[in-house]
Each structure stands twice: as C-alpha cells, then as structure tokens.
Design an enzyme around this catalytic site. Sequence first.
Site, PDB file in Angstrom:
ATOM      1  CE  LYS A   1      -0.271   6.762   6.489  1.00 16.22           C
ATOM      2  NZ  LYS A   1      -1.628   7.143   6.439  1.00 16.22           N
TER       3      LYS A   1
ATOM      4  CG  ASP B   1       5.760   3.924   1.861  1.00 16.05           C
ATOM      5  OD1 ASP B   1       5.844   4.913   2.797  1.00 16.05           O
ATOM      6  OD2 ASP B   1       5.161   3.345   1.184  1.00 16.05           O
TER       7      ASP B   1
ATOM      8  CG  PHE C   1      -2.165   1.219   0.567  1.00 21.30           C
ATOM      9  CD1 PHE C   1      -2.764   1.391   0.452  1.00 21.30           C
ATOM     10  CD2 PHE C   1      -1.670   2.600   1.650  1.00 21.30           C
ATOM     11  CE1 PHE C   1      -3.669   2.202   0.334  1.00 21.30           C
ATOM     12  CE2 PHE C   1      -2.706   3.486   1.272  1.00 21.30           C
ATOM     13  CZ  PHE C   1      -3.607   3.934   1.106  1.00 21.30           C
TER      14      PHE C   1
HETATM   15  C1  LIG Z   1       3.064   3.235   3.697  1.00 19.87           C
HETATM   16  C2  LIG Z   1       2.362   3.642   2.893  1.00 19.87           C
HETATM   17  N1  LIG Z   1       2.386   5.144   1.975  1.00 19.87           N
HETATM   18  C3  LIG Z   1       2.033   5.412   1.421  1.00 19.87           C
HETATM   19  C4  LIG Z   1       0.737   5.953   2.253  1.00 19.87           C
HETATM   20  C5  LIG Z   1      -0.207   7.146   1.481  1.00 19.87           C
HETATM   21  O1  LIG Z   1      -0.140   8.304   2.623  1.00 19.87           O
HETATM   22  P1  LIG Z   1      -1.143   9.049   2.171  1.00 19.87           P
HETATM   23  O2  LIG Z   1      -2.600   8.969   2.052  1.00 19.87           O
HETATM   24  O3  LIG Z   1      -0.677  10.554   3.175  1.00 19.87           O
HETATM   25  O4  LIG Z   1      -1.030   9.569   0.559  1.00 19.87           O
HETATM   26  C6  LIG Z   1       0.116   5.228   3.400  1.00 19.87           C
HETATM   27  C7  LIG Z   1      -1.527   5.736   4.004  1.00 19.87           C
HETATM   28  O5  LIG Z   1      -1.510   4.613   4.259  1.00 19.87           O
HETATM   29  C8  LIG Z   1       0.970   4.468   3.629  1.00 19.87           C
HETATM   30  O6  LIG Z   1       0.649   3.628   4.318  1.00 19.87           O
END
Ligand SMILES: Cc1ncc(COP(=O)(O)O)c(C=O)c1O
Length: 404
Positions: A259, A230, A145
């Site tokens: 976040k 990530d 994700f």
């Molecule tokens: C590992 C990871 N990458 C990217 C994102 C995307 O972040 P955003 O919702 O701020 O676009 C998330 C969101 O849950 C995430 O958990």
Amino acid sequence: MVDDMLRTPGAVRDAERWTAHNYHPLPVVISSAEGVWLTDVDNRRYLDCLAGYSALNFGHRHPQLIAAAHAQLDKLTLTSRAFIHDQFADFCRELAELCGKDLVLPMNTGAEAVETAIKVARKWGYQVKGVPAGQANIVVAEGNFHGRTTTIVSFSTDEDARADFGPYTPGFTVVPYGDLDALAAAIDENTVAVLIEPIQGEQGVVVPPAGYLPGVRRVCDENNVLFLADEIQSGLGRTGETFACDHEGVTPDMYLLGKALGGGIVPVSAVAANADVLGVLKPGQHGSTFGGNPLACAVATEVVRLLGTGEFQRRSAELGERLHAGLRGLVGKGLLAVRGRGLWAGLDIDPAVMTGRQACERLMERGILAKDTHGSTIRLAPPLVITAEEIDHLVAQLAAVLAG
Ligand SMILES: Cc1ncc(COP(=O)(O)O)c(C=O)c1O
C-alpha cells in the site's frame, strides 16, 4: 448545476457497463486530487477519508514523491530482475534499515507480499526447522484479510471472499483473533509460522487486547515458529508509529508491507526479514517481472525517507488523538463503538439509525468520502497530511449525518 448537465451519472453508468461488478463503489467519479482533497468530474470537492485503503498515507501527489517519479520516468522505468538497476540497492538497504532487518524482497501488490511470506515460511520450515515434506502448517486468525489470491482466500473466514473459489489450499489453521491460548494450542511440531495483522483493518480496525502481540512473539519463540506481521495496511505511519507492532515493542520475524510503500503512485510491496529466513530462497524459486522495478524503487525510496523524518508518524499520533476524541463524543449519538489507533478508526454505526452504506452516501453528499465494511462499520483512514481543522470538519459532518 441541474442534474442533466452533470457528468457524474453518465460516467457512473459507463463504469458499471464495462466492468465486472466485483466492487460496489460510491457513485462519485474523481478526476484530480491534491493532499487530502479530491475533485470530481463535476468540480465538487471531497475530503478523502479512505486514502486508497491507506495507500495514500502521504496524501495525493506528495511533491517529493511526484518529483522522484517524474525524474525516474525520464531515465529508466523497467529492467526486470534479470539485470540490476541503479535504484535497486538504495531502496532495499533503506527499507531493510527502516525495518531493522538484513534483507528485503520487493514485489508489487500486497497479496504478492503475503504469498511471498507463505512460500518463504514453508521453505524455511522444511529446510531449517526440519518439518517433514508437505506437512507445514501456518496459524492464522479469524476475521483476517490478507488479499485475494486462491491460496489467501483459502484461509479467509469471510464467506463472500471465499465461497465458490475452491478447491482450497491446505495447510492453514484458523484461531480466534486476540486469543493467545487458542493460538498456543493450535501450534504443533509442523507449524512454521503465525501470520496475523497487528490490527485487523478490513475487519473494522480491530485492535487486539494489550499483551497479545508480545504473547504471539513469546509463543513463536518457544515453538521455533516464525512471526509474520502483515503490516500492509497498519504499517508505514498509519497508527502513529512506523509499524503497528511498535506500539507493543514487538519485532516480528518478517514484516509484510505494501500500500503506502508505493506512495500512492505505483504498486510496491515487499517483505523484510533476516538472512536466516529470506536466505532460503535461491535463484529461480520466486520472483516477479515488475517487482523492484526502477520506477517503484525510486518512489518507494522517497517513501522510506519521508518515514525516516518521523513527521508522519508524529502527525498520525497527535492528530489521531483529536480524531478519536471527536469520534468518542458521538458514541451514543448514532455510533455504538469506536476503535483504532492513530489516524485510523473503525466506527460501528447504530443499525437502528442507518446502515454503513447509507452513512457513507450521506457523508459523500456533504463532501466526505469514506467506505463501509461488514454492514454497519465505517473505516476512516485519512491521509496523514490532514490538518486539525479538517479533522474537526470531518467529525462535524459525521455528527450531522448521524443526527439525520
Ligand atoms: C492487511 C492486508 N494485507 C493484504 C492486503 C492485500 O493487498 P493488495 O490489495 O495490494 O493485494 C490488504 C488489502 O487491503 C490488507 O489490508
């Protein structure tokens, strides 16, 4: 209070009436919060065990973060990157130092940090590695994700996230998560990057086998491929270290952060990497009107300083032990399995007992807010300011829910 005097039902109805149904929230309407505690429009209190999907690692309205936001609101909120503002350099330097990297590129949402990483990796591939034009590929993991843009959902393996949003962006190869041989086999001479979460959050807090992350580092080094970690959900103290990669002593080529970087106040994301990687971007090739704005930088600099104390990482490691010990005691008593690190846990509810959604609804009735994923999994990610007593309370309430 009798039901027809409650404000919650009407507020839930109004919210449903006026928004696209791209979420299925619990029927609770929050109006204020402090630390780990939320209060709803009917004055009921809840322990926040989601923390905005880890955007609230320091709790709601941390005094140091709120003070920084207030002070900045009174001075300067937005310039765009057309001009330099006085909060910018400190933020970039302090975050770069926290990451042990030369440079930082700030954006707003996590998905934008991921898009930035993909664009930089492709450009690096063409300009530095020498990949033929238009041939770059990036290896990603099943169950990933990384956000919701059309490019990112192109390589999602979750049909809900992906279906009917095509045509899809090409240039991604999906391999099973945690399988180093599959990863190595997927890499060819046009591979520019491996993009993975060091722990897969949305998939249910899936921790890869020991040795996987160092193995990814080795395979990337052997093939002149960038390792993009990530850490948008796993980073910034959540797992008991600053970065989840730290547990295995691994340094990726690029950290993707978001976040918690915004302190639960403003959306702030960033990528951090060395100059030989981020240096491929020249003026006009990437950007964002709001990325790196003064308010974001003022808050995020304080976030980096909070992390610099080590207190939050320590709390997460120590209290995480307590949380996981408590949760392990429920395996066989309504839970099938527990995974995770630090104050981050994925629980598989026995489907014979109830669904994840039902468990979350019953927890809500007992003053605990958590969120289900993939049917029978619940993720717990309380703010890192939670106390030992509050963890015991959470485990006791969960035990009561599972006992029916
Ligand atoms: C590992 C990871 N990458 C990217 C994102 C995307 O972040 P955003 O919702 O701020 O676009 C998330 C969101 O849950 C995430 O958990």
